[in-house]
Design a protein around this motif. Structure first.
Motif, PDB file in Angstrom:
ATOM      1  N   LEU A   1       0.959  -1.168   0.112  1.00  0.00           N
ATOM      2  CA  LEU A   1       0.078   0.141  -0.021  1.00  0.00           C
ATOM      3  C   LEU A   1       0.924   1.330   0.037  1.00  0.00           C
ATOM      4  N   ASN A   2       2.094   1.040  -0.365  1.00  0.00           N
ATOM      5  CA  ASN A   2       3.052   2.143  -0.664  1.00  0.00           C
ATOM      6  C   ASN A   2       3.258   3.039   0.653  1.00  0.00           C
ATOM      7  N   CYS A   3       3.300   2.408   1.773  1.00  0.00           N
ATOM      8  CA  CYS A   3       3.498   2.883   3.066  1.00  0.00           C
ATOM      9  C   CYS A   3       5.083   3.052   3.429  1.00  0.00           C
ATOM     10  N   SER A   4       5.270   4.050   4.246  1.00  0.00           N
ATOM     11  CA  SER A   4       6.591   4.131   4.939  1.00  0.00           C
ATOM     12  C   SER A   4       6.537   3.146   6.201  1.00  0.00           C
ATOM     13  N   ILE A   5       7.601   2.350   6.101  1.00  0.00           N
ATOM     14  CA  ILE A   5       7.534   1.436   7.496  1.00  0.00           C
ATOM     15  C   ILE A   5       8.426   1.916   8.522  1.00  0.00           C
ATOM     16  N   ASN A   6       7.803   2.007   9.493  1.00  0.00           N
ATOM     17  CA  ASN A   6       8.481   2.549  11.039  1.00  0.00           C
ATOM     18  C   ASN A   6       9.207   1.400  11.277  1.00  0.00           C
ATOM     19  N   LYS A   7      10.644   1.650  11.323  1.00  0.00           N
ATOM     20  CA  LYS A   7      11.766   0.584  11.693  1.00  0.00           C
ATOM     21  C   LYS A   7      11.741   0.454  13.325  1.00  0.00           C
TER      22      LYS A   7
ATOM     23  N   VAL B   1      12.279  -3.255  13.181  1.00  0.00           N
ATOM     24  CA  VAL B   1      12.596  -4.038  12.013  1.00  0.00           C
ATOM     25  C   VAL B   1      13.669  -3.508  11.291  1.00  0.00           C
ATOM     26  N   TYR B   2      13.937  -4.213  10.387  1.00  0.00           N
ATOM     27  CA  TYR B   2      15.531  -3.749   9.675  1.00  0.00           C
ATOM     28  C   TYR B   2      15.181  -3.923   8.173  1.00  0.00           C
ATOM     29  N   ASP B   3      16.240  -2.896   7.554  1.00  0.00           N
ATOM     30  CA  ASP B   3      16.384  -3.161   6.129  1.00  0.00           C
ATOM     31  C   ASP B   3      17.793  -3.702   5.850  1.00  0.00           C
ATOM     32  N   ALA B   4      18.220  -3.828   4.600  1.00  0.00           N
ATOM     33  CA  ALA B   4      19.617  -4.281   4.282  1.00  0.00           C
ATOM     34  C   ALA B   4      20.742  -3.318   4.890  1.00  0.00           C
ATOM     35  N   LYS B   5      20.207  -2.028   4.883  1.00  0.00           N
ATOM     36  CA  LYS B   5      21.284  -0.939   5.483  1.00  0.00           C
ATOM     37  C   LYS B   5      21.673  -0.944   7.123  1.00  0.00           C
ATOM     38  N   SER B   6      20.567  -1.285   7.965  1.00  0.00           N
ATOM     39  CA  SER B   6      20.455  -1.052   9.311  1.00  0.00           C
ATOM     40  C   SER B   6      20.603  -2.611   9.948  1.00  0.00           C
ATOM     41  N   LEU B   7      20.544  -3.682   9.001  1.00  0.00           N
ATOM     42  CA  LEU B   7      20.666  -4.897   9.752  1.00  0.00           C
ATOM     43  C   LEU B   7      22.132  -5.226  10.221  1.00  0.00           C
ATOM     44  N   PRO B   8      22.497  -5.344  11.533  1.00  0.00           N
ATOM     45  CA  PRO B   8      23.897  -5.514  12.202  1.00  0.00           C
ATOM     46  C   PRO B   8      24.433  -6.917  11.375  1.00  0.00           C
ATOM     47  N   ALA B   9      25.814  -6.647  11.069  1.00  0.00           N
ATOM     48  CA  ALA B   9      26.602  -7.888  10.361  1.00  0.00           C
ATOM     49  C   ALA B   9      26.354  -9.122  11.477  1.00  0.00           C
ATOM     50  N   ASN B  10      26.193  -9.012  12.658  1.00  0.00           N
ATOM     51  CA  ASN B  10      26.255 -10.223  13.604  1.00  0.00           C
ATOM     52  C   ASN B  10      24.675 -10.721  13.978  1.00  0.00           C
ATOM     53  N   MET B  11      23.953 -10.109  13.168  1.00  0.00           N
ATOM     54  CA  MET B  11      22.483 -10.405  13.720  1.00  0.00           C
ATOM     55  C   MET B  11      22.095 -11.710  13.187  1.00  0.00           C
ATOM     56  N   ASN B  12      21.175 -12.328  13.918  1.00  0.00           N
ATOM     57  CA  ASN B  12      20.752 -13.654  13.326  1.00  0.00           C
ATOM     58  C   ASN B  12      19.700 -13.399  12.427  1.00  0.00           C
ATOM     59  N   HIS B  13      19.616 -13.729  11.141  1.00  0.00           N
ATOM     60  CA  HIS B  13      18.633 -13.194  10.057  1.00  0.00           C
ATOM     61  C   HIS B  13      17.243 -13.850  10.633  1.00  0.00           C
ATOM     62  N   GLN B  14      17.406 -15.174  11.218  1.00  0.00           N
ATOM     63  CA  GLN B  14      16.115 -15.705  11.401  1.00  0.00           C
ATOM     64  C   GLN B  14      15.324 -15.036  12.588  1.00  0.00           C
ATOM     65  N   GLN B  15      15.908 -14.291  13.338  1.00  0.00           N
ATOM     66  CA  GLN B  15      15.210 -13.667  14.347  1.00  0.00           C
ATOM     67  C   GLN B  15      14.959 -12.487  14.228  1.00  0.00           C
ATOM     68  N   VAL B  16      14.909 -11.615  13.075  1.00  0.00           N
ATOM     69  CA  VAL B  16      14.472 -10.247  12.979  1.00  0.00           C
ATOM     70  C   VAL B  16      13.456 -10.538  11.491  1.00  0.00           C
ATOM     71  N   VAL B  17      12.941  -9.220  11.530  1.00  0.00           N
ATOM     72  CA  VAL B  17      11.917  -8.931  10.225  1.00  0.00           C
ATOM     73  C   VAL B  17      12.731  -7.922   9.475  1.00  0.00           C
ATOM     74  N   ASN B  18      13.097  -8.461   8.065  1.00  0.00           N
ATOM     75  CA  ASN B  18      13.603  -7.553   7.126  1.00  0.00           C
ATOM     76  C   ASN B  18      12.802  -7.014   6.187  1.00  0.00           C
ATOM     77  N   ILE B  19      12.703  -5.785   6.146  1.00  0.00           N
ATOM     78  CA  ILE B  19      12.021  -5.320   5.227  1.00  0.00           C
ATOM     79  C   ILE B  19      12.223  -5.508   3.724  1.00  0.00           C
TER      80      ILE B  19
END
Length: 500
Positions: free
Chosen positions: A114-120, A336-354
């Motif tokens: 719906l073309n929204c801005s997602i609040n991280k 929630v995260y995007d590619a830029k804000s996702l920490p390098a050592n973060m477990n990808h399965q434990q977060v929501v990636n926009i």
């Protein structure tokens, strides 16, 4: 089911005009609904400026998830009462909420579509009010910082004298917020008691808040139908209104051009797109007639009585209700995260990636329609009908693949003949006795001129349940054989062949 593309707002229903709170208005004093291309409606009493209706919607969509928003209780429609209730759902002391990741992903996916801005970073709040089916005395929602904001939804209407001109409009999406559903109260008038079923308590909802950018019932209906198609395409909600998975609150007011918005009323819990259009149009007409007769509009909550075709008062809102919003102390901020804000050592399965969700968005209904028009050369309004009826697009494409008839001619048979038969017998496309294979065979015979158009339609009619037409087919056989065939044997052979 109402079409996503509908006729323009050219007039209110007869019942809506007659059921005004102040009674029928004398001839010459009645306002009419706004057009699809303009907001103002014609003047009522001579000399007055035209009325401008304003419609905004709040839509609650049940998230497609196996479990509830904050507990592990199963989500299932029509389960035995109070069979799916955890300790948290019943608000027993010491229980704590645990956020359902699937619900968060569904909300993010819907926001992106719906073309929204997602609040991280979004926040949860407690909204306090007392009702029997709300055990905790508060609802967990997102009042301050919701998960998605500032979006838009485009929808289309047919206008013009022959309803052949399509107009695309856009409604702004103010926000999408996650919140839990309440239970269900069952009122037993015979025993003068109310029973409470908590199966629905805690089920995950997305509340989609639309800005007041619409001006009639048909615009509201078209917008909700388009949203329903988007939710179903995404899989974020099944959005079946008959099962309470999509419920609409409509805010309606009228005012003169250049003046502030009028006092609004809220029509609550509308569970049908057709009823939504009727409720909004009725409420617009009621308010205009009330004001033109010297009355005032109360800031109240109303319900739509589908049997009477009218809205009826529920409760007034003169004293603004204090929900005593407060931050939910048992839930941290939702990150929630995007590619830029996702920490390098973060477990990808434990977060929501926009970005991960965005990459996996399916083709939305608008894109599917464009592809249908481009691929098959059909009219845009036909593409709306194909998508609007569940399973019809697949049916159409299966027929096109198996027949020598041109796609433009096939669409006529499906929309004009097949759909009319199904609607006469209250059948869905999936329940159609005429399969795509049978229809393709008939159209191939028709293209080869082995049968007439009349014979093909009669075969379809018999398959769709009209046994009277069978006699006409027997008559055709008798005519072709010059009366030498056995009618009983012909009937048996036809029935056997048509049952295959």
């Amino acid at each position: 089911m109402a079409a996503a593309v509908v006729r323009g707002c050219g007039g209110l229903s007869r019942r809506a005009r007659q059921c005004g709170a102040g009674g029928p208005v004398p001839h010459g004093q009645r306002a009419v609904a706004s057009s699809a291309t303009g907001g103002a409606v014609s003047a009522g009493k001579s000399g007055l400026a035209p009325w401008v209706p304003v419609v905004g919607l709040e839509i609650h969509a049940q998230i497609s998830s196996n479990s509830k928003l904050f507990s592990g209780s199963q989500v299932q429609f029509a389960a035995p009462p109070n069979s799916l209730v955890s300790f948290f759902d019943a608000s027993l002391p010491g229980t704590l909420p645990v956020l359902n990741r699937r619900c968060v992903e569904a909300a993010v996916m819907t926001g992106l579509a719906l073309n929204c801005s997602i609040n991280k970073k979004s926040l949860f709040d407690r909204k306090h009010y007392f009702y029997a089916d709300l055990p905790a005395g508060y609802q967990i929602t997102q009042q301050r910082v919701p998960i998605a904001v500032n979006g838009s939804l485009s929808y289309s209407l047919c206008t013009g004298k022959k309803m052949s001109q399509m107009v695309t409009k856009t409604v702004r999406i103010k926000q999408i917020q996650l919140e839990q559903d309440s239970g269900k109260s069952l009122h037993d008038d015979t025993r003068s008691q109310t029973l409470v079923d908590l199966n629905r308590a805690g089920v995950g909802l997305m509340e989609v808040v639309m800005e007041p950018d619409m001006c009639c019932g048909e615009e509201a209906a078209a917008a909700v139908r388009e949203l329903q198609l988007i939710l179903q395409t995404l899989g974020s909600s099944q959005a079946v209104m008959a099962e309470g998975q999509l419920r609409v609150d409509a805010n309606v007011s009228v005012h003169h051009p250049g003046e502030p918005y009028g006092v609004r009323t809220e029509v609550k819990n509308i569970n049908s797109i057709r009823f939504l259009a009727k409720a909004v149009d009725y409420e617009i007409q009621r308010q205009i007639e009330e004001l033109e007769n010297g009355g005032t509009i109360l800031n109240e909550t109303r319900a739509f009585d589908s049997k009477l075709g009218c809205t009826v008062p529920m409760r007034d809102k003169e004293g603004k209700q204090d929900y005593r919003f407060m931050p939910e102390p048992n839930l941290p901020p939702l990150i929630v995260y995007d590619a830029k804000s996702l920490p390098a050592n973060m477990n990808h399965q434990q977060v929501v990636n926009i970005d991960w969700i965005h990459e996996r968005l399916p083709d939305l209904p608008s894109v599917k329609r464009e592809k249908l028009v481009e691929q098959y050369g059909i009219l845009p309004e036909h593409s709306f009908t194909l998508l609007n009826e569940e399973g019809l697009t697949e049916f159409y494409e299966n027929v096109v693949k198996q027949t020598q008839m041109k796609p433009k001619k096939v669409i006529g048979w499906i929309l004009n003949d097949l759909l009319s038969y199904l609607k006469q017998h209250s059948l869905t496309v999936k329940e159609s006795p005429v399969s795509s294979f049978l229809l393709a065979d008939l159209l191939n015979l028709l293209e080869k001129k082995d049968i007439s158009s009349t014979a093909a339609k009669q075969v379809m009619a018999v398959k769709a349940g009209n046994q009277k037409v069978l006699n006409k087919l027997i008559g055709l056989v008798q005519r072709e054989t010059q009366g030498r065939s056995n009618p009983v044997l012909v009937k048996q052979l036809l029935e056997k062949k048509l049952s295959e």
